[in-house]
Design a protein around this motif. Structure first.
Motif, short mmCIF file in Angstrom:
data_model
loop_
_atom_site.label_atom_id
_atom_site.label_comp_id
_atom_site.label_asym_id
_atom_site.label_seq_id
_atom_site.Cartn_x
_atom_site.Cartn_y
_atom_site.Cartn_z
N LYS A 192 -14.65 15.78 -42.02
CA LYS A 192 -14.85 14.47 -41.36
C LYS A 192 -13.54 14.10 -40.26
O LYS A 192 -12.61 14.54 -40.85
CB LYS A 192 -15.42 13.36 -42.17
CG LYS A 192 -16.67 13.66 -43.24
CD LYS A 192 -17.77 13.51 -42.02
CE LYS A 192 -19.13 13.60 -43.16
NZ LYS A 192 -20.38 13.79 -42.23
N TRP A 229 -15.82 9.84 -40.53
CA TRP A 229 -15.56 9.54 -42.02
C TRP A 229 -16.24 7.85 -42.09
O TRP A 229 -15.84 7.00 -41.37
CB TRP A 229 -14.35 9.43 -42.25
CG TRP A 229 -13.95 9.26 -43.76
CD1 TRP A 229 -14.54 9.28 -44.85
CD2 TRP A 229 -12.57 8.34 -44.31
NE1 TRP A 229 -13.91 8.87 -46.18
CE2 TRP A 229 -12.88 8.36 -45.55
CE3 TRP A 229 -11.60 8.02 -43.49
CZ2 TRP A 229 -11.76 7.61 -46.26
CZ3 TRP A 229 -10.63 7.37 -44.34
CH2 TRP A 229 -10.46 7.27 -45.44
N VAL A 288 -11.02 11.64 -39.77
CA VAL A 288 -10.46 10.27 -40.45
C VAL A 288 -9.76 9.44 -39.24
O VAL A 288 -9.67 8.21 -39.49
CB VAL A 288 -9.82 10.68 -41.66
CG1 VAL A 288 -10.54 11.12 -42.61
CG2 VAL A 288 -8.42 11.44 -41.30
#
Length: 164
Positions: free
Chosen positions: A148, A65, A150
């Motif tokens: 993504k 991210w 994180v």
């Protein structure tokens, strides 16, 4: 005889319930309902592995991210934010020799909701000077542009030695 029959019936029902409870796995096997999500996350991990093995840390980080809220916990402490994680990787892996060849294995997927997942696994770096490896826990979130990472918690682990 009248009191034995109801007690026997309750005992059988209780034993059956306990048996079924014990036989149920703690973490259910993934169903085909999340096959597309598992494949999407696996595709990101394969792209990361390929980028790493080409020596391209910037391309490796595409799987993370791109946010100041990204977190990475590792043996050298905590890195916060995409820029901080990038700096950590570049400091710890300054060249191809330090990077070696990366391999991910033993992936386990646990979906925490429609847009969140936990992926557990092992990592291994084969390098000329040594081999290192360990385990990781990745928290994934689905964004409009895909899944993504994180949060990443990666630890080095010594391989267990087998005893004869």
């Amino acid at each position: 005889m009248r009191t034995i029959r109801p007690c026997l019936g309750m005992a059988v029902a209780l034993a059956t319930g306990i048996f079924l409870l014990v036989q149920r796995p703690a973490f259910p096997r993934p169903t085909d309902g999340r096959k597309v999500d598992r494949e999407a996350i696996s595709t990101v991990l394969r792209a990361q592995q390929t980028a790493w093995n080409r020596g391209n840390v910037d391309a490796f980080l595409v799987g993370y991210w791109h946010s100041p809220e990204l977190t990475f916990f590792g043996s050298s402490g905590v890195a916060r934010g995409w820029d901080g994680v990038l700096a950590r990787y570049k400091k710890n892996y300054p060249d191809r020799a330090a990077m070696g060849q990366l391999d991910f294995s033993e992936l386990e997927f646990r979906f925490l909701g429609p847009d969140a997942a936990l992926v557990l696994g092992r990592w291994h770096l084969k390098r000329d000077k040594d081999d290192v490896g360990g385990v990781f826990t990745l928290v994934w979130q689905r964004f409009p542009d895909g899944w993504k990472i994180v949060h990443d918690h990666t630890s080095a682990a010594v391989a267990a030695k087998s005893h004869p």
